[in-house]
Design a protein around this motif. Structure first.
Motif, short mmCIF file in Angstrom:
data_model
loop_
_atom_site.label_atom_id
_atom_site.label_comp_id
_atom_site.label_asym_id
_atom_site.label_seq_id
_atom_site.Cartn_x
_atom_site.Cartn_y
_atom_site.Cartn_z
N ALA A 160 -12.21 -8.37 17.41
CA ALA A 160 -12.60 -9.78 17.54
C ALA A 160 -13.44 -10.22 16.34
O ALA A 160 -13.24 -11.29 15.77
N LEU A 161 -14.34 -9.33 15.97
CA LEU A 161 -15.27 -9.66 14.88
C LEU A 161 -14.57 -9.67 13.53
O LEU A 161 -14.70 -10.62 12.75
N LEU A 162 -13.81 -8.62 13.26
CA LEU A 162 -13.21 -8.50 11.92
C LEU A 162 -12.05 -9.48 11.70
O LEU A 162 -11.73 -9.80 10.57
N MET A 163 -11.46 -9.97 12.80
CA MET A 163 -10.39 -10.95 12.60
C MET A 163 -10.94 -12.19 11.88
O MET A 163 -10.25 -12.83 11.11
N SER A 164 -12.21 -12.48 12.12
CA SER A 164 -12.82 -13.65 11.48
C SER A 164 -12.96 -13.48 9.97
O SER A 164 -13.08 -14.46 9.24
N LEU A 206 -19.46 -21.62 4.85
CA LEU A 206 -18.57 -21.64 6.01
C LEU A 206 -18.29 -20.21 6.49
O LEU A 206 -18.29 -19.93 7.69
N PHE A 207 -18.06 -19.32 5.52
CA PHE A 207 -17.75 -17.93 5.87
C PHE A 207 -18.89 -17.29 6.68
O PHE A 207 -18.67 -16.71 7.74
N VAL A 208 -20.10 -17.46 6.18
CA VAL A 208 -21.27 -16.85 6.84
C VAL A 208 -21.42 -17.44 8.25
O VAL A 208 -21.60 -16.72 9.23
N SER A 209 -21.31 -18.77 8.33
CA SER A 209 -21.47 -19.44 9.62
C SER A 209 -20.40 -18.98 10.60
O SER A 209 -20.67 -18.75 11.78
N TRP A 210 -19.18 -18.81 10.11
CA TRP A 210 -18.07 -18.41 10.98
C TRP A 210 -18.28 -16.99 11.51
O TRP A 210 -18.01 -16.71 12.68
N GLN A 211 -18.79 -16.12 10.65
CA GLN A 211 -19.02 -14.73 11.09
C GLN A 211 -20.15 -14.68 12.14
O GLN A 211 -20.03 -14.00 13.15
N PHE A 216 -17.29 -23.84 17.68
CA PHE A 216 -15.90 -23.43 17.57
C PHE A 216 -15.80 -21.90 17.42
O PHE A 216 -14.98 -21.24 18.06
N GLY A 217 -16.69 -21.34 16.59
CA GLY A 217 -16.72 -19.89 16.39
C GLY A 217 -17.11 -19.15 17.66
O GLY A 217 -16.57 -18.08 17.97
N SER A 219 -21.20 -17.12 14.11
CA SER A 219 -20.82 -17.77 15.36
C SER A 219 -19.82 -16.90 16.14
O SER A 219 -19.88 -16.84 17.36
N THR A 220 -18.94 -16.21 15.43
CA THR A 220 -18.02 -15.29 16.10
C THR A 220 -18.81 -14.20 16.81
O THR A 220 -18.58 -13.90 17.99
N LEU A 221 -19.75 -13.63 16.08
CA LEU A 221 -20.59 -12.57 16.66
C LEU A 221 -21.31 -13.09 17.90
O LEU A 221 -21.36 -12.42 18.94
#
Lengths: 229, 102
Positions: free
Chosen positions: A42-46, A140-145, A24-25, A147-149
């Motif tokens: 894009a990155l910081l929005m997460s 979740l926060f770490v995983s989201w960052q 999803f990320g 995956s976004t990257l």
């Protein structure tokens, strides 16, 4: 149980969901770059919004040149369900310091809430349970960052594992089914589910929270019927 | 301008999550209201599940060959029998992968 053990439990219980969160990320990261956001935006929005579905809606609307007011309203509407999460956490977190409440409110997303609320309900007498939410939220926060990257870097070369997102509703099923212990909880699920089908089909922006409110009302009104199933 | 938009959305999202925890809700709430809180996880997670099952796509009901729906029903059955998160996810996901690929 010690604080770090509860924290670790939160981390471990949140881990399986990351199989669904990660793709999803990545999708968000790819879409964000395609919508015209810069790498940094894009990155910081997460981290600034930290809300998967609302971020995807944000970049979709942005790429369609939607007026900014509509984007803000849509993000608010999608995340409005978190208001209910927060309300249900009040009785467990209201004795914590402001800094703790600020941090936990920031981390209060679907996947962290789903994993931790079960713990809170089943062990409500434990005064250090907030470490569980801290563990699930940080995971979740770490995983989201990350995956976004990954999505931002991968670009259009989307991998073939996107069906893994189906893990998220499966996890929610695993969490809510044991909570159905009475007629009123059963009716809550049925009504919220049917309402979601109707409201989503009608393209109502607030369909999740509206369906939820219907479910809660039916649950409250039918609670007098309760005998353990 | 895009930065302002991102920050504004971030602030709104944070406030949605924080306002109830900010102290404006008293812990001495009426009993019926406190009892309503127990329905929140069920009432909010159910719509998310239903939405993810793609039962309605483009205003059409998808009940036949909807492998997500079938797998979810299997997962519900597993959760009812074993009450085990990992078993529910594993069997539900395995059912979905098998149905979609064979």
């Amino acid at each position: 149980m010690k604080k770090w053990q509860i924290f670790k439990q939160g981390v471990l219980e949140e881990m399986p969901l990351q199989l669904g969160v990660f793709p999803f990320g990545i999708i968000y990261g790819v879409m964000a770059i395609e919508s015209g956001l810069t790498f940094l935006q894009a990155l910081l929005m997460s981290s600034i919004i930290f809300g998967g579905a609302s971020q995807i809606a944000f970049v979709q609307l942005l790429s369609n040149s939607t007026p900014f007011g509509v984007i803000v309203t849509t993000v608010g509407a999608i995340n409005s369900r978190h208001l209910l999460y927060s309300i249900s956490m009040v009785e467990y977190l209201n004795k914590l310091s402001v800094s703790w409440r600020v941090m936990l409110a920031y981390l209060l997303t679907d996947e962290a809430y789903a994993v931790s609320i079960r713990k809170f309900i089943n062990h409500s007498d434990n005064s250090i349970l907030h470490y569980h939410l801290l563990g699930s939220g940080i995971t979740l926060f770490v995983s989201w960052q990350i995956s976004t990257l990954s999505g931002v870097l991968i670009g259009n070369d989307l991998p073939e594992f996107l069906d893994l997102q189906f893990i998220i509703p499966l996890t929610f099923i695993a969490i809510i089914i044991p909570m159905i212990k009475s007629k009123s909880t059963f009716l809550t699920v049925i009504v919220a589910g049917i309402a979601a089908l109707v409201f989503k089909n009608l393209d109502i922006n607030f369909w999740i929270i509206l369906s939820g409110l219907f479910g809660i009302l039916v649950g409250m009104f039918s609670s007098r019927l309760d005998k353990k199933l | 301008m895009t930065w302002s938009l991102i920050v504004l959305c971030g602030v709104i999202t944070f406030l949605i999550r924080f306002i109830p925890l900010s102290g404006i809700i008293s812990s001495d709430l009426p009993l019926f209201l406190k009892q309503s809180f127990k329905y929140i996880p069920l009432a909010v997670l159910t719509p998310i599940i239903v939405s993810d099952l793609s039962i309605i796509e483009n205003k059409n009901f998808l009940l036949i060959d909807n492998f997500k729906l079938y797998s979810a029903l299997i997962a519900i059955f597993v959760a009812l029998i074993w009450n085990n998160v990992l078993a529910t996810i594993s069997i539900g996901m395995a059912s979905f992968l098998i149905m979609s690929n064979f």
